[in-house]
Write a protein that holds these residues in place. Structure first.
Motif: not given
Length: 469
Positions: A26, A30, A33, A104, A108
């Motif tokens: 990741r 990521e 998240y 991303h 988030c």
């Protein structure tokens, strides 16, 4: 500002793969998240007000569903804007990986942009702010007025209390689980959620610059703010992704407020039709025929023999409007790209687009039909009673907490209600500080605790403390 620093992956606490452990594929964003969606603070958003507190309907939005929508719109805008920058070669240093990263980050940021807000929506912020305005001048500590003990910035933090500043504080300081670094999120993400990169003493609504309207961080969190903006290179400017996050938020709540108000009966199909007629007559250049689209959808609903063609029209119209406004926000960012990257753009990215007047109309309708209605006023009066009571009891209880003074039995019990997580964070932050700073941090301990409450918990605690259960 440059994207290679704006997308900083730095965290307060670094990390490394342990020998023999499988590599985590990741990206750093990521990972953010997964840290967010696994947190208790994120889960609590399911029981926090967006517009209608403690609503029984499972259709009406909460802070959680709103945040999920903002996250989705933010990611979509990131994809559109990133592709535009690449395809039009607006920035030779911008890469495909950067496009993926901003998607991303915005995904988030949408999830946590409201995570610091107190119960009962934006009215909860007003109620806390007004409580301090009324009562902070009356408080004394060992015979000295509290206002005299606090520095100007400490005092202004309470007089200008903000959910935005609380969000930064919560994710960096109050998730005292592993250590004092909170969720330990990337600095690019943290900078994105700081809508107003000024201290409470730096608020200046006369500049005409959107970033100066409110405060973005507390005195207690100034060091981490400065570390974040130093790492990203944003300095005292808004991070470019903040404009996109704000547009996603505005788009989400202004369209959702109309849909929720329609479902609750505050706004009818004919009300919306009439309002759009006014928009058409005053703004003939609108590239999106909002009124025509609404009427077409109503006729389609009748053709399909929908049970309620008006509901069919309004709900489908909202979806069409959202798509149009995503295009407007994309255009607003890309057409002002140079000034945004230079830190000189002063407006939101709907400014000057075809969607600006439609956004203004939706916000104005929500205010006139919903927020200024008797039903909402009655709810807010009840909410004010709850928050005023809790603030009274909690502030009185913490004044002499962690001092040599003997606390009375009631105050000690009230302090025991506060989460150990928050008290541990306070103790860590208070270590080595002056008595004035500790007092300031104890007042923040109250707002930390109150902002962590859900609507139901705040109501239940009020009832229990008043013997109403």
């Amino acid at each position: 500002m440059e994207w290679n620093t704006l997308l900083s992956t730095q965290r307060m606490r670094g990390g490394a793969n342990k020998k023999g452990k499988p590599v985590d594929l990741r990206s750093e964003f990521e990972k953010d998240y997964h840290r967010i969606i696994g947190s208790a603070s994120f889960r609590r958003l399911q029981d926090k007000t967006q517009v209608f507190p403690l609503d029984k309907s499972d259709f009406i939005r909460t802070r959680l569903t709103h945040s999920l929508e903002v996250s989705s719109f933010g990611k979509s805008l990131g994809q559109n804007i990133g592709e535009n920058i690449l395809s039009n070669r607006k920035d030779p240093g911008f890469t495909l990986q950067m496009k993926e990263d901003i998607c991303h980050i915005l995904q988030c940021a949408g999830l946590i942009h409201d995570i610091g807000n107190p119960p009962f929506g934006h009215f909860g912020e007003d109620a806390i702010r007004e409580w301090f305005t009324r009562h902070l001048p009356e408080l004394d500590f060992f015979g000295t007025p509290v206002e005299e003990l606090l520095t100007p910035q400490m005092r202004e933090d309470f007089y200008h209390f903000e959910g935005n500043a609380q969000a930064l504080r919560l994710v960096t300081k109050l998730h005292y689980l592993v250590d004092e670094n909170g969720m330990n999120l990337t600095y690019a993400l943290l900078n994105t959620i700081v809508k107003y990169p000024v201290a409470s003493t730096g608020i200046d609504k006369t500049t005409g610059n959107i970033k100066d309207k409110k405060m973005g961080y507390y005195y207690a969190d100034q060091n981490i703010f400065e570390e974040i903006v130093s790492s990203t290179g944003a300095g005292k400017n808004r991070h470019p992704l903040t404009y996109i996050l704000e547009a996603a938020d505005d788009l989400a709540y202004k369209t959702a407020d109309i849909e929720d108000a329609f479902v609750k009966g505050f706004i009818s199909y004919h009300d919306l039709e009439k309002e759009l007629e006014g928009l058409q007559s005053s703004f003939t250049d609108l590239s999106f025929d909002a009124l025509g689209k609404l009427r077409t959808l109503y006729e389609r609903g009748k053709e399909k023999q929908a049970d309620n063609p008006e509901a069919y029209a309004v709900k489908n119209w909202i979806v069409r409007v959202q798509g149009f406004l995503i295009s407007c926000a994309t255009s607003g960012f890309t057409s002002n790209y140079e000034s945004i990257m230079a830190g000189t753009f002063k407006q939101d990215i709907f400014h000057g687009t075809f969607g600006e007047k439609l956004m203004d109309l939706l916000g104005d309708m929500a205010y006139r039909y919903v927020f200024s209605s008797t039903a909402i006023y009655k709810m807010e009066v009840t909410e004010a009673v709850i928050l005023d009571f809790l603030m009274d009891k909690l502030v009185h209880a913490v004044l002499y907490y962690d001092t040599d003074a003997k606390m009375n039995s009631i105050d000690s019990r009230v302090v025991s209600f506060i989460s150990e997580n928050y008290k541990n964070a306070y103790k860590y932050q208070a270590e080595g500080k002056s008595e004035a700073e500790k007092l300031y941090l104890r007042l923040l301990l109250v707002t930390d605790y109150v902002c962590g409450m859900t609507d139901s918990y705040a109501k239940r605690l009020y009832q229990e403390m008043n013997g109403l259960v």
